[in-house]
Scaffold this active site. Structure first.
Site, mmCIF file in Angstrom:
data_model
loop_
_atom_site.group_PDB
_atom_site.id
_atom_site.type_symbol
_atom_site.label_atom_id
_atom_site.label_comp_id
_atom_site.label_asym_id
_atom_site.label_seq_id
_atom_site.Cartn_x
_atom_site.Cartn_y
_atom_site.Cartn_z
ATOM 1 C CG ASP B 52 -79.575 -94.785 -6.763
ATOM 2 O OD1 ASP B 52 -80.083 -95.462 -7.276
ATOM 3 O OD2 ASP B 52 -78.783 -95.163 -5.504
ATOM 4 C CE1 TYR B 288 -84.019 -100.411 -5.227
ATOM 5 C CE2 TYR B 288 -82.137 -100.770 -6.122
ATOM 6 C CZ TYR B 288 -83.022 -99.714 -5.904
ATOM 7 O OH TYR B 288 -83.145 -98.571 -6.600
ATOM 8 N N PRO B 364 -88.208 -100.122 -8.771
ATOM 9 C CG PRO B 364 -87.285 -99.499 -6.705
ATOM 10 C CD PRO B 364 -88.582 -100.388 -7.674
#
Lengths: 673, 673
Positions: B52, B288, B364
């Protein structure tokens, strides 16, 4: 279709006419969640031509609904205005360059985009916010309007004083033939030189079969143009006279060596008339061209059969000589006769309202018509919405005529003056008394520039604007309940203290400067935090909340706010609270330094992080100094109430009891008890 | 469906996989008008979760296609990064605040918006520019890929060296079951911990009835993710190892008293692992979260059944203590095991290409994956488009691996370092050698910030970048025709003179500053004048064109330009000409002061007013000083060639013969003769 079949239905607001004013009204209805309908006698939306200039204020309004970006992206941006006048040799020369709009007034500038696109944005927005429940019903003609006088003062839930009969037209009825039989769309059938076609349609419809519908409604808004059917049902008149000036309009892709064809230009030729250049999107240029060879007949009307694109371009060529001008592509054309007229009444008994061309007509060159029309509807829409929902006092509807009729009068006064200066022959020298002084023209243009921005609107004292002094001009209150309203207002309106925020002017739209979100550090233009959702804003300029004294003042104010039995049911639902403090962002913490009422807790979504802002330096967009620009004292701040349409209603101290009383008193004057 | 029915068809480019990389490729195909197809084995687009973060460079690219504004409007804007570390008492505290991205690099900043919306923008843009001819064919699975080696070097119109067999899946095959049976979408089935499901689908499909299609195509691009089917057909490998670090990902609306929940945060706890906060749109926050209690087994893989939203939030609560964190709404969740791998080959014989996760995988958290993947495809797309159209030399395709493999290697090197610093236990003091120094972490973050902007990409010398020196790093040319390309390039590449425009760096993307349209005075960011339409740009910094000497130089250059038999067929169609001069805008006139070739005449639409610009003061947006910022001398200017992807290819003098020869030599190296 079942012949003579008649349905019956109810709605809260019926809008007649789906041009820019009607669509603006419908947009408010969608954002406020009102049971409204909008009908238009034409079978399709328009696709090109028509009005096209968008003022800065109109763009701010579009942004408040969420679609200014679409217009901004597609439009041509107008930056500079050039004036061309004849020299002593009679040849036109550029005499001046000025900015198209003064710098620093708004985050937008003036842009140009044709009306069909603007209507598209409205339609899409209405669809989105009404969840597809509100859409324009086209090819629907109102045939009769009846008002039950006995019910008019009863604004309760079950009172439907108005009955309108609607008829569903066939396609053939709804689409008038083009006047010239060519594939180029001309605008004559909708210009003010065309015959009024509404009565024709009704005539024809009597001989045809079609279903009709009886609609019981609480309010009707006539946004049905210069020949307004609604206005005629009420028996109201437009007052004013046409002039002898005839102008043609061409939307073309020009082939020319005129150097300023991509600038807005006012060109006065020595003896061939005047011309205005309005550069548009997609290489198009709109030319307003004075047709000096066409004169009105004894009845005051010009012979429209003599006006064609070819006669219009010929006139333009004479004005622009020695520069050449031709075209291969013409997108649209029309012609009009200048005249300024304003309605005597903007409403009937606070039940039937008129907006836009239905109450004021003028020449299009000032780029005002569509804007003022939309702004009429923007002024009215939220008031209707909140009255229908039972949130505010019904007499608030009286402020519509009070606020907008003065604007319309100012507009036609400006247009009257500007049109004559523009259509007149330029003076040869200072001794030439019948000619127009080019200095006078430039002065009028610059003077009108601020007016034409849409930002100079200054609403007078009312239940919605807690001004200290009455306006000089007392509004004309014919046929509405307004006089009573003004009386009541005097008793309840609190005292504002404009000196606390000199540049947050009462009665004018909130100027916008950037502030940072306390929790994310993201810069936002203040105005973007006030979307058009029907809520009033309590704007707390909380000052230096790290100072113990100021923190005490803020907490005291907030204690009153949370504890008010009158306001409690309105907080968040009808009053949105926004805080802008002036302490250093990095030293402040949302949960520690602000009372909960300013960032309320929701058990499903946690704390609200989008209500507290700070006037501080941003990483990427500099320092806006909002406090400084508003003229607000950084230590002690102030409190302001902003109306749902972004106009400032009240300014007062942010200090416990006294500050609180001003705010509560404002809302007591507005909300149903 | 007709059992075992087989169709045959041809296309120029077949794209496998409709994630961000595949959609970027398809967008280029739409803008270049290429006969392309894009297939994806899944039956629907994704709707939430996934990657994103959007880098500044990705937004610039979106803007070049025309949809950055949609992302910008919907996204959350990341402004500040806060670092939280344990104090001596072991309790986390905010230790630093830094800007999320350095100021002044781009007109955009980094934003966050979920992948489903980004894919939506791509899909809409592809639909618009392909005139609805190119759309994602979902639930279509490639089953075999054959390359006819004999045809590979023949890039002519009728050569289709590749045969791909496609099979149309049933809905049941195309939609894998959610792993947890709840209504919350999790990402496990697409994360790198999930089993590869492509082979399963092929297994299952053998037992089912379905139609197949034989596609003959010129080029295939595999954008089919970390488990790339295309890569496996080619027998290429990803090189690298997984680590022991397991992370969970939650997209939730947090209920918390952690003060920086709307900031990007890196939180290192004393002994419970680390956590990253990424605030998102619509009150969502992505977390995260390091799962220190989950360890891989002997096979190197973790037990996925132990990972649930509840175990992930528990881990987060320990890291964030003493602050509290819960949620009621979870939008999406997943988990992954950190690993960095890069492909040995990015293409096979310049016929089959791999892009995105198919050739590089990594964690990520750096916010890079989707961006680098899209930028791979952005690098490749126009090259494929121009080769298919026969405009450029086919060996240009070799620059794809040359340019992008180095980026991928840099990315995984950065991620390798950053992941270990982030997943490591913070050092208690300077003597704690097994702990991670928080100063090292901050330095790595700041160092990586520029890299993570996407703006530090610097392509080496090639037929497309006329650099004076070879790059230090020689690209690895395994299995492609690239070595040959580099040889050829050396002979034809002209000499650039970087000193003429030090801040218009060869091999890097054109920095953007505002310039004004000479004809309308409207400010434009220079980069917005270079849309992604497949054309090279000849950028004439024409200098002070009111000086007779400079005017002579410019006219001499333009005479060569108009008269070149080699370039004539390419002007305007494949080479767009943009002029930026430095004389005062109001003293200059387009038709008088510029040769016609710079603002060509069209008999239907007249002169072109959108190709000549000026570095001058604007009314509303200040003075950008583009010449000064690029380091270009204001009197004499320079000339630059910018590639269709906005990277600078050549800089030289703007001076008659000599200047002209440099430009022509550049294009002789690029275009088919």
């Amino acid at each position: 279709m079942n012949a003579l079949e008649t349905h019956e239905s109810k709605c809260d607001v019926l809008i007649v006419g789906a041009g820019p004013a009607g669509l603006m009204l419908a947009t408010w209805m969608a954002h406020c969640g009102i049971n409204a309908r909008i009908v238009d006698k034409r079978s399709t939306k328009i696709f090109n031509g028509q009005a096209d200039g968008l003022q800065m204020r109109s763009l701010e309004i579009f942004d408040s609904f969420g679609f200014a970006d679409r217009a901004w992206k597609e439009a041509n941006h107008m930056i500079e205005m050039c004036m061309w006048n004849p020299g002593e040799d009679g040849i036109i020369r550029r005499s001046d360059r000025v900015p198209d709009v003064p710098a620093g007034l708004s985050r937008f500038t003036q842009i140009v985009l044709h009306q069909g696109r603007i209507e598209r944005f409205f339609l899409d927005n209405i669809k989105k916010y009404s969840k597809d429940t509100l859409h324009v019903e086209r090819a629907v003609l109102p045939e009769s309007l009846e008002i039950d006088e006995k019910l008019c003062d009863d604004h309760s839930q079950d009172s439907y004083p108005i009955t309108v009969k609607l008829r569903y037209l066939t396609d053939e009825e709804a689409t008038p033939a083009q006047s010239n039989g060519t594939t180029v769309q001309d605008g004559l059938f909708r210009s003010n030189m065309a015959e009024d076609d509404t009565d024709d349609l009704i005539q024809r419809s009597r001989e045809k079969q079609g279903s009709t519908e009886i609609v019981k409604t609480k309010y009707v808004v006539g946004c049905d143009g210069a020949h307004s059917w609604t206005r005629r049902q009420l028996g109201f008149k437009l007052e004013g006279e046409p002039t002898d000036f005839i102008w043609g309009v061409l939307d073309v892709i020009p082939i020319t060596d005129f150097p300023d064809i991509r600038m807005r230009c006012a060109v006065h030729s020595a003896s061939s008339g005047s011309l205005m250049v309005i550069p548009r999107e997609n290489k198009l240029v709109r030319l307003y061209i004075q047709l000096t060879e066409i004169k009105p007949d004894a009845s005051g009307r010009a012979d429209r059969s003599r006006i064609t694109p070819s006669t219009i371009i010929s006139a333009a060529q004479k004005i622009l000589a020695p520069y050449t001008l031709t075209y291969q592509y013409c997108d649209w054309w029309t012609a009009y006769q200048i005249g300024q007229r304003v309605g005597t009444n903007f409403d009937s008994r606070n039940r039937v309202f008129l907006a836009g061309d239905a109450v004021h007509t003028h020449s299009p060159k000032a780029g005002q018509g569509m804007n003022v029309s939309m702004q009429d509807a923007y002024n009215l829409g939220w008031k209707l919405g909140l009255v229908v929902k039972g949130v505010v006092k019904p007499e608030m509807l009286g402020t519509y005529q009070q606020e907008r009729r003065k604007i319309a009068q100012d507009l036609i006064d400006f247009d009257h003056k500007f049109s004559r200066l523009f259509s007149g022959r330029p003076a040869k020298d200072v001794m030439d008394e019948t000619g127009v002084s080019m200095k006078d023209f430039k002065d009028a243009f610059l003077q009108g520039n601020m007016f034409a921005s849409g930002l100079s609107v200054d609403y007078g004292k009312s239940m919605l604007v807690a001004k200290e002094e009455e306006d000089e001009e007392v509004p004309q209150n014919t046929g509405s309940t307004q006089t009573k309203t003004s009386q009541e207002t005097k008793n309840t309106t609190p005292k504002s203290n404009q000196s606390l925020a000199p540049n947050l002017p009462l009665g004018m739209r909130l100027p916008s400067h950037k502030v940072l979100n306390q929790s994310s550090a993201q810069p936002h233009h203040l105005q973007t935090l006030l979307p058009s959702d029907g809520r009033f804003r309590l704007l707390l300029f909380a000052g230096n909340i790290l100072s113990p004294a100021q923190s005490t003042r803020l907490r005291s104010f907030c204690t009153h706010l949370s504890a008010s039995p009158f306001l409690a049911p309105h907080l968040y639902t009808n009053i949105d609270i926004l805080t802008v403090h002036s302490a250093p962002r990095v030293d402040v913490e949302l949960l520690r330094d602000f009372p909960d009422v300013l960032h309320r807790f929701d058990e499903k979504t946690g704390w609200d992080y989008d209500s507290v802002f700070v006037d501080d330096v941003s990483y990427h967009e500099g320092y806006a100094d909002a406090y400084g620009k508003f003229g607000i004292e950084r230590e002690t701040g102030c409190v302001a109430v902003v109306r749902p349409d972004q106009y400032v209603g009240f300014v007062g101290v942010l200090d416990g009891e006294e500050g609180w009383e001003g705010v509560e008193s404002y809302f007591r004057g507005v909300f149903v008890g």
